[in-house]
Write a protein that holds these residues in place. Sequence first.
Motif, PDB file in Angstrom:
ATOM      1  N   VAL A 178       0.893  -1.156  -0.184  1.00  0.00           N
ATOM      2  CA  VAL A 178       0.001  -0.173  -0.048  1.00  0.00           C
ATOM      3  C   VAL A 178       0.865   1.301   0.057  1.00  0.00           C
ATOM      4  O   VAL A 178       1.868   1.236   0.622  1.00  0.00           O
ATOM      5  CB  VAL A 178      -0.959  -0.034   1.220  1.00  0.00           C
ATOM      6  N   GLU A 226      -2.824   5.175   3.409  1.00  0.00           N
ATOM      7  CA  GLU A 226      -3.660   4.106   2.918  1.00  0.00           C
ATOM      8  C   GLU A 226      -3.526   2.903   3.902  1.00  0.00           C
ATOM      9  O   GLU A 226      -2.604   2.373   4.453  1.00  0.00           O
ATOM     10  CB  GLU A 226      -2.871   3.628   1.632  1.00  0.00           C
ATOM     11  N   ILE A 227      -4.698   2.222   3.910  1.00  0.00           N
ATOM     12  CA  ILE A 227      -4.885   0.765   4.894  1.00  0.00           C
ATOM     13  C   ILE A 227      -5.107  -0.348   3.857  1.00  0.00           C
ATOM     14  O   ILE A 227      -5.833  -0.110   2.831  1.00  0.00           O
ATOM     15  CB  ILE A 227      -5.903   1.195   5.788  1.00  0.00           C
ATOM     16  N   GLY A 244      -1.586  -0.717   8.121  1.00  0.00           N
ATOM     17  CA  GLY A 244      -1.334   0.402   7.444  1.00  0.00           C
ATOM     18  C   GLY A 244      -0.338   1.104   8.252  1.00  0.00           C
ATOM     19  O   GLY A 244       0.309   0.462   9.276  1.00  0.00           O
TER      20      GLY A 244
END
Length: 239
Positions: free
Chosen positions: A147, A161-162, A179
């Motif tokens: 991510v 971003e997760i 994340g």
Amino acid sequence: MDELRRAMRATERADGLDITDIMRRGRRLRRRRRIGAGVAATVAVIAVAVGVDVVAPRPGPPHAPAGEPVATASAGTPPPTPAAVPAPTEAPPRPLGTVVGSGIRYGADERVFFMVPVELPRVPGVTIGLVAGRRTPDGRLTSDFLVNDVSGSDRRPGFHEIGYDQQRVPADAPVPTFGYFVGPAARIVGTVDGHQVEAKLVRWSEDPQVMIFWFDPTTLTPGTPLDGITAHTSQGRRL
């Protein structure tokens, strides 16, 4: 010219040539040529669209320089065996800083998290991404999920971003929700269906403001979207 001569002979009358008929034949000839060209172009496009192989003439043997013989193969000589080309291999990931172990195991492998360099030419503020990977007993790393931000800065305060592994790939090693957060977070709490689940977090070795976090698969099923997520300081203040 042959078509014109035939038209002139066919339309010659006692009082001269029938110009109107000659022009009408000429127009029909032009239309036939246009249609023929259109059909040829259509056939060529269809051949490309369906992937028809086009066979080109095979070139002859190369010319040898003056004074050097040209090697030829006789009918009884088998063709040379082509050399085996090694299959391309994926380059191992290059972690930035310390690899974070999670304690989650898939057989002998351990789930790990680590930062890697990323390059987005149009987003100069994003240079890192977070990988959920695995580490074998001999220390070899593999990447399962990456991510990274796609706009702004990867160091702006707050959540970034997760990763949700909704495909659960690989099936025998699903990736937990993970994340990173930028700021003085001591606790990160997620909410699902009104229930709170607490994440585990570790400070990134290269930047003390970056907190890597993940949710244990036994408390949050991988791929389950969070309804909300919050970060808190050690004094309980919400960030």
